[in-house]
Scaffold this active site. Structure first.
Site, PDB file in Angstrom:
ATOM      1  N   ASP A  71       8.554  65.550 -38.080  1.00 56.21           N
ATOM      2  CA  ASP A  71       7.871  66.698 -38.691  1.00 56.21           C
ATOM      3  C   ASP A  71       6.390  66.477 -38.968  1.00 56.21           C
ATOM      4  O   ASP A  71       5.832  67.077 -39.894  1.00 56.21           O
ATOM      5  CB  ASP A  71       8.571  67.113 -39.998  1.00 56.21           C
ATOM      6  N   GLY A  78       4.268  67.133 -36.523  1.00 58.97           N
ATOM      7  CA  GLY A  78       3.630  68.133 -35.669  1.00 58.97           C
ATOM      8  C   GLY A  78       3.435  67.724 -34.229  1.00 58.97           C
ATOM      9  O   GLY A  78       2.529  68.236 -33.555  1.00 58.97           O
ATOM     10  N   LYS A 108      10.658  66.214 -22.460  1.00 57.61           N
ATOM     11  CA  LYS A 108      11.173  65.511 -23.634  1.00 57.61           C
ATOM     12  C   LYS A 108      12.581  65.035 -23.321  1.00 57.61           C
ATOM     13  O   LYS A 108      13.398  65.799 -22.800  1.00 57.61           O
ATOM     14  CB  LYS A 108      11.171  66.444 -24.853  1.00 57.61           C
ATOM     15  N   ASN A 165      -3.024  65.786 -37.634  1.00 56.88           N
ATOM     16  CA  ASN A 165      -2.550  67.153 -37.787  1.00 56.88           C
ATOM     17  C   ASN A 165      -2.636  67.552 -39.271  1.00 56.88           C
ATOM     18  O   ASN A 165      -2.709  66.688 -40.148  1.00 56.88           O
ATOM     19  CB  ASN A 165      -1.110  67.272 -37.281  1.00 56.88           C
ATOM     20  N   GLU A 194       6.962  64.154 -24.729  1.00 56.18           N
ATOM     21  CA  GLU A 194       7.026  64.041 -26.191  1.00 56.18           C
ATOM     22  C   GLU A 194       8.242  63.243 -26.618  1.00 56.18           C
ATOM     23  O   GLU A 194       9.332  63.393 -26.063  1.00 56.18           O
ATOM     24  CB  GLU A 194       7.086  65.440 -26.825  1.00 56.18           C
ATOM     25  N   GLY A 195       8.077  62.397 -27.612  1.00 55.28           N
ATOM     26  CA  GLY A 195       9.181  61.639 -28.151  1.00 55.28           C
ATOM     27  C   GLY A 195       9.927  62.398 -29.236  1.00 55.28           C
ATOM     28  O   GLY A 195       9.538  63.485 -29.645  1.00 55.28           O
ATOM     29  N   SER A 196      11.010  61.797 -29.699  1.00 58.17           N
ATOM     30  CA  SER A 196      11.798  62.346 -30.813  1.00 58.17           C
ATOM     31  C   SER A 196      11.471  61.549 -32.067  1.00 58.17           C
ATOM     32  O   SER A 196      11.565  60.323 -32.056  1.00 58.17           O
ATOM     33  CB  SER A 196      13.295  62.241 -30.508  1.00 58.17           C
ATOM     34  N   THR A 212       5.220  68.422 -31.561  1.00 57.70           N
ATOM     35  CA  THR A 212       5.436  69.531 -30.630  1.00 57.70           C
ATOM     36  C   THR A 212       4.273  70.516 -30.681  1.00 57.70           C
ATOM     37  O   THR A 212       3.828  71.015 -29.637  1.00 57.70           O
ATOM     38  CB  THR A 212       6.754  70.254 -30.949  1.00 57.70           C
ATOM     39  N   TYR A 213       3.774  70.787 -31.870  1.00 58.11           N
ATOM     40  CA  TYR A 213       2.620  71.673 -32.025  1.00 58.11           C
ATOM     41  C   TYR A 213       1.418  71.120 -31.270  1.00 58.11           C
ATOM     42  O   TYR A 213       0.755  71.838 -30.503  1.00 58.11           O
ATOM     43  CB  TYR A 213       2.292  71.816 -33.505  1.00 58.11           C
TER      44      TYR A 213
END
Length: 227
Positions: free
Chosen positions: A13, A15, A38, A180, A117-119, A17-18
């Site tokens: 969380d 950001g 991803k 971010n 993108e990672g998790s 993905t943003y």
């Protein structure tokens, strides 16, 4: 041969993905052939037919305007909003490195710039029960350099430095940090930026404010980070 980069974060969380969406948008609007990938997405909603919506992929596609089909963006999609290793324990269909690699290579064969993108953060496990698979295993297998996304606020010095030190200890190349939720003029956040650069030796390459629709970095400079 396509240019590639991996987006990781100092935690969940922050950001990623943003920011990935803004990165893809910047590249696409500069006329570059752009794609997103991803390995695994958790916490997704179901359509009326029972299929899962790859939420992060939908967001990136919508924000960036890339034409890549959603079905090419992520091989593993879970409903449970937990780490992929636990989501697959609950739902089945554990992440396999060869499947992730094949999907990634397929995307790379069709687009010039691929943002993966990672998790969660860099230590997020993708699989544990069937085999031990960490994000760093994927990064190394795919030979990717990384951009780290961090929240600009309180605590980021600790999380950025620890993330950088972990990655450097495992010979994972860092191309820079993106802050971010940044507030220009905020004394603490401005100091966080300077301290993170000083303590890690890594450059904060961009700062993203809430609601930003553009990434404040030159498209050619951004493209040069891809390998």
């Amino acid at each position: 041969m396509s240019g590639k980069i991996f987006i990781t974060g100092t935690g969940t969380d922050v950001g990623k993905t943003y920011v990935a969406g803004l990165i893809a948008k910047k590249l696409k609007e500069s006329g570059r052939s752009t794609a997103y990938y991803k390995a695994a997405m958790s916490g997704n909603e179901r359509r009326s037919d029972g299929s899962l919506v790859p939420g992060d992929a939908v967001f990136v596609k919508t924000v960036s305007g890339i034409e890549q089909p959603l079905e090419d963006m992520c091989p593993y999609i879970y409903e449970t909003a937990v780490s992929p290793h636990l989501a697959s324990r609950i739902e089945g269909n554990p992440v396999k490195l060869d499947v992730v690699k094949r999907g990634f290579e397929s995307v790379c064969s069709r687009y010039d710039y691929v943002t993966m993108e990672g998790s969660g953060g860099i230590l997020c496990p993708l699989c544990f029960d069937e085999e031990k698979l960490q994000l760093e295993d994927v990064i190394k297998e795919l030979n990717l350099a990384c951009i780290i996304v961090a929240d600009a606020g309180l605590g980021t010095i600790n999380s950025v430095v620890l993330t950088c030190e972990y990655m450097k200890a495992r010979n994972i190349e860092i191309k820079g940090v993106i802050f971010n939720h940044f507030h220009p003029g905020d004394v603490m956040e401005e100091d966080n930026l300077r301290m993170c650069e000083f303590l890690t030796g890594e450059k904060v390459i961009a700062c993203v404010e809430d609601g930003d629709e553009e990434l404040d970095i030159d498209a050619d400079v951004l493209a040069s980070l891809y390998e």
